[in-house]
Scaffold this active site. Structure first.
Site, PDB file in Angstrom:
ATOM      1  N   PRO A 104       0.835  -1.209   0.000  1.00 43.59           N
ATOM      2  CA  PRO A 104       0.000   0.000   0.000  1.00 43.59           C
ATOM      3  C   PRO A 104       0.866   1.254   0.000  1.00 43.59           C
ATOM      4  O   PRO A 104       2.081   1.185   0.208  1.00 43.59           O
ATOM      5  CB  PRO A 104      -0.800  -0.138   1.302  1.00 43.59           C
ATOM      6  CG  PRO A 104       0.062  -0.975   2.177  1.00 43.59           C
ATOM      7  CD  PRO A 104       0.769  -1.937   1.263  1.00 43.59           C
ATOM      8  N   CYS A 105       0.226   2.385  -0.220  1.00 43.71           N
ATOM      9  CA  CYS A 105       0.981   3.634  -0.337  1.00 43.71           C
ATOM     10  C   CYS A 105       1.771   3.899   0.949  1.00 43.71           C
ATOM     11  O   CYS A 105       1.393   3.483   2.043  1.00 43.71           O
ATOM     12  CB  CYS A 105       0.064   4.792  -0.675  1.00 43.71           C
ATOM     13  SG  CYS A 105      -0.802   5.530   0.719  1.00 43.71           S
ATOM     14  N   LEU A 106       2.862   4.608   0.796  1.00 42.17           N
ATOM     15  CA  LEU A 106       3.778   4.824   1.912  1.00 42.17           C
ATOM     16  C   LEU A 106       3.151   5.618   3.053  1.00 42.17           C
ATOM     17  O   LEU A 106       3.610   5.543   4.196  1.00 42.17           O
ATOM     18  CB  LEU A 106       5.041   5.539   1.411  1.00 42.17           C
ATOM     19  CG  LEU A 106       5.940   4.722   0.475  1.00 42.17           C
ATOM     20  CD1 LEU A 106       7.087   5.593  -0.040  1.00 42.17           C
ATOM     21  CD2 LEU A 106       6.494   3.495   1.184  1.00 42.17           C
TER      22      LEU A 106
END
Length: 274
Positions: A177-179
């Site tokens: 998933p996105c940082l």
């Protein structure tokens, strides 16, 4: 071996896409959206387009993977820049941060789809995602996006089974998933912090640990590994060298989560409050 359920759901997904004239896929390069892109391309050919959003919350290495996978599938891919970092509702990192991220994404994709004549914007949300706290799903729905995997009840495990059935070599790729998901709610997100945690995770992957997270809280990094990898990690890693590397990246303290990696762990604070 793939299950009969996987084969049946693959057929259902193919039928779903056959009912679309043209489809634009919100394509991150993760195993879910890549499967959607693959099936869309197999059914629609050049009437399917994969669009990848580029922002500081996407690792350059993940973008490279997405480009390589799209090329192998054969689907046309385009890159668009999203500006969620300009939105204080996002960078202040509230509990519904993901809502503002997906709003920015689909506010970018929907006009593009309309301008290009794509009647559908589809994403890679799967059935398991519906059981977690994912405010971004609502943002996508509000903008008319469809989620074929979720619509047909395809779980994460089935995504991998179908991907393997289609001989996609990245069928077992770890979720990424996105940082921004590495930070506790309420801590401001900055480009520097995203880059710091991203570089730390890349460093650990190069050491051979693929399924992991580096959670960040202020100046402290907390490494999460699968529970069965923790002992090996402590015994085999040059810990002083690791600490020095993380401090070089900008962390003051480095810790190891003894509970181990668990997807969505930062959401447990919401469970406690409720």
């Amino acid at each position: 071996m793939p299950t009969l359920t996987a084969e049946k759901k693959l057929t259902q997904l193919q039928k779903l896409f056959s009912q679309m004239d043209r489809a634009l896929i919100a394509y991150s390069g993760g195993v879910d959206s890549t499967l959607v892109a693959k099936i869309a391309y197999d059914v629609l050919g050049d009437r399917a387009l994969a669009v990848t959003a580029v922002s500081p919350s996407l690792l350059p290495e993940e973008l490279i993977d997405a480009e390589e996978q799209a090329a192998e599938i054969g689907i046309k891919q385009e890159l668009v820049e999203t500006q969620e970092m300009d939105n204080p509702d996002y960078t202040s990192n509230p509990v519904n941060r993901c809502y503002f991220c997906k709003s920015e994404l689909h506010d970018t994709l929907k006009p593009l789809a309309i301008a290009r004549g794509y009647g559908y914007v589809v994403d890679g949300v799967n059935a398991d995602d519906l059981h977690d706290y994912r405010p971004g799903i609502q943002a996508a729905k509000e903008r008319g996006a469809r989620s074929p995997l979720a619509e047909l009840g395809v779980s994460k495990l089935e995504v991998r089974e179908i991907s393997r059935l289609l001989r996609l070599k990245w069928w077992d790729k770890p979720a990424q998933p996105c940082l921004s998901s590495r930070f506790p709610y309420g801590e401001e997100i900055t480009i520097a912090k995203l880059q710091r945690v991203g570089r730390a995770e890349v460093y650990l992957r190069k050491l051979g640990y693929q399924n992991l997270r580096v959670r960040s809280q202020e100046d402290t990094a907390k490494i999460e590994l699968p529970p069965n990898k923790i002992k090996q990690f402590v015994q085999n890693i040059d810990l002083p060298e690791l600490v020095a590397k993380f401090q070089e990246l900008g962390f003051l303290y480095v810790t190891l989560d003894l509970e181990g990696y668990r997807s969505g762990k930062l959401n447990q604070v919401l469970e406690i409050k409720n």
